[in-house]
Design a protein around this motif. Structure first.
Motif, PDB file in Angstrom:
ATOM      1  N   THR A   1      31.544 -10.966  39.509  1.00 55.54           N
ATOM      2  CA  THR A   1      31.602 -11.260  38.085  1.00 55.54           C
ATOM      3  C   THR A   1      30.685 -12.453  37.819  1.00 55.54           C
ATOM      4  N   ARG A   2      30.526 -12.802  36.576  1.00 56.86           N
ATOM      5  CA  ARG A   2      29.682 -13.951  36.248  1.00 56.86           C
ATOM      6  C   ARG A   2      30.336 -15.256  36.675  1.00 56.86           C
ATOM      7  N   GLN A   3      31.642 -15.231  36.876  1.00 54.27           N
ATOM      8  CA  GLN A   3      32.358 -16.452  37.248  1.00 54.27           C
ATOM      9  C   GLN A   3      32.449 -16.659  38.761  1.00 54.27           C
TER      10      GLN A   3
ATOM     11  N   TRP B   1      22.849 -18.442  36.768  1.00 52.54           N
ATOM     12  CA  TRP B   1      22.664 -17.206  37.508  1.00 52.54           C
ATOM     13  C   TRP B   1      21.234 -16.664  37.401  1.00 52.54           C
TER      14      TRP B   1
END
Length: 318
Positions: free
Chosen positions: A88-90, A130
């Motif tokens: 995930t982005r986290q 990212w």
């Protein structure tokens, strides 16, 4: 791009992880476990080792006395048999099954002897947003201090190259490093194979100035432009298609372009201080090259390994 604060926060995290992992590994032996990575900056330290029918997961560790991960992988860095991951982005959640320390030692020792084994670093260096993080170009302009920092970390590369090329080079062969940095690496090949011609270039005039202390004919050129004729090199050294140096896309295109320099029957070495970005086995097949090996061991330490591709262009196309 990552900031100084990002780097300091990352280094503090690495110190804590190094202390936490210790000799106990990344989880209970023989039980499926997980490991969460929340720092995109650290993702490029994760690697997959394919050996036989099994894929192993690992993570570089940063010991005291270093401010960056070394290129050498040790048994303590092997996390276990890889199962899967969730992204995930986290964060990224890795799932794997740790094995005992002796098994991890044996796996790395076997990988260095298995021509089909492969080390893959699936993530480039990323910043907190990212995006791919590259070292600014001016850092590579070259200083004596930078040279002193780079050269000691190449000792195992120099030793592995001399061993890998011992049976393949011939008197009169041209050995070319298109990103020669201080010239230390390619000049060591000249010492190991004195009957060969050493050719060196770099995009940084300051680095070329340093390299000329060892290779008087070193010249300034952007290696990606192929400054020597196609098919004119018997040994091509590619040690800059790596994380932090180029973007993943540029590294792939650089590989495709530069391997055209290799003469029929010639070879390429692909490695670097940071992880190799291209999927070398795939690109080798695409460009008519054979992978002779991809993992090497530190001389005298058979269970300490690193990425080190030896590629071969057949003398007669299949």
């Amino acid at each position: 791009m990552f900031s100084h604060q990002d780097e300091q926060e990352w280094l503090q995290q690495e110190r804590e992880i190094h202390a936490t992992v210790g000799d106990g590994g990344f989880g209970p032996v023989d039980r499926l476990g997980s490991w969460t990575e929340k720092s995109p900056f650290a993702l490029c330290q994760y690697f997959l080792l394919r050996l036989g029918q099994t894929t192993w997961l690992g993570r570089k560790l940063v010991p005291e006395g270093r401010t960056d991960p070394a290129s050498v992988l040790t048994p303590r860095m092997l996390m276990g048999e890889f199962e899967s991951l969730r992204f995930t982005r986290q964060q990224v959640e890795f799932y794997f099954t740790p094995r005992d320390a002796q098994t991890h030692q044996d796996v790395l020792a076997r990988a260095a002897k298995d021509a089909e084994a492969d080390l893959d670093f699936p993530f480039p260096r990323l910043d907190r947003d990212w995006n791919e993080a590259l070292v600014p170009a001016h850092v590579w302009d070259g200083t004596a201090e930078l040279a002193d920092n780079l050269d000691p970390d190449e000792e195992h590369f120099r030793a592995a190259a001399a061993i890998a090329l011992r049976e393949v080079v011939q008197p009169g062969d041209t050995l070319y490093d298109p990103a020669c940095s201080t010239g230390r690496f390619v000049s060591s090949l000249g010492t190991a194979f004195p009957e060969c011609r050493v050719l060196a270039s770099d995009a940084s005039p300051k680095m070329v100035e340093l390299a000329r202390r060892r290779i008087p004919d070193a010249f300034v050129a952007d290696g990606l432009t192929r400054p020597v004729p196609d098919g004119s090199v018997q040994v091509l050294v590619l040690r800059f298609l790596n994380a932090e140096v180029l973007s993943a896309e540029a590294a792939v295109e650089g590989f495709r372009s530069l391997v055209r320099l290799i003469a029929p029957g010639g070879h390429a070495l692909v490695f670097g201080h940071t992880p190799v970005l291209p999927a070398v086995r795939h690109l080798a097949g695409e460009t008519g090259l054979e992978v002779r090996s991809s993992v090497a061991a530190v001389p005298g330490r058979p269970d300490e390994v690193f990425q080190f591709y030896l590629l071969h262009r057949p003398a007669v196309a299949a």
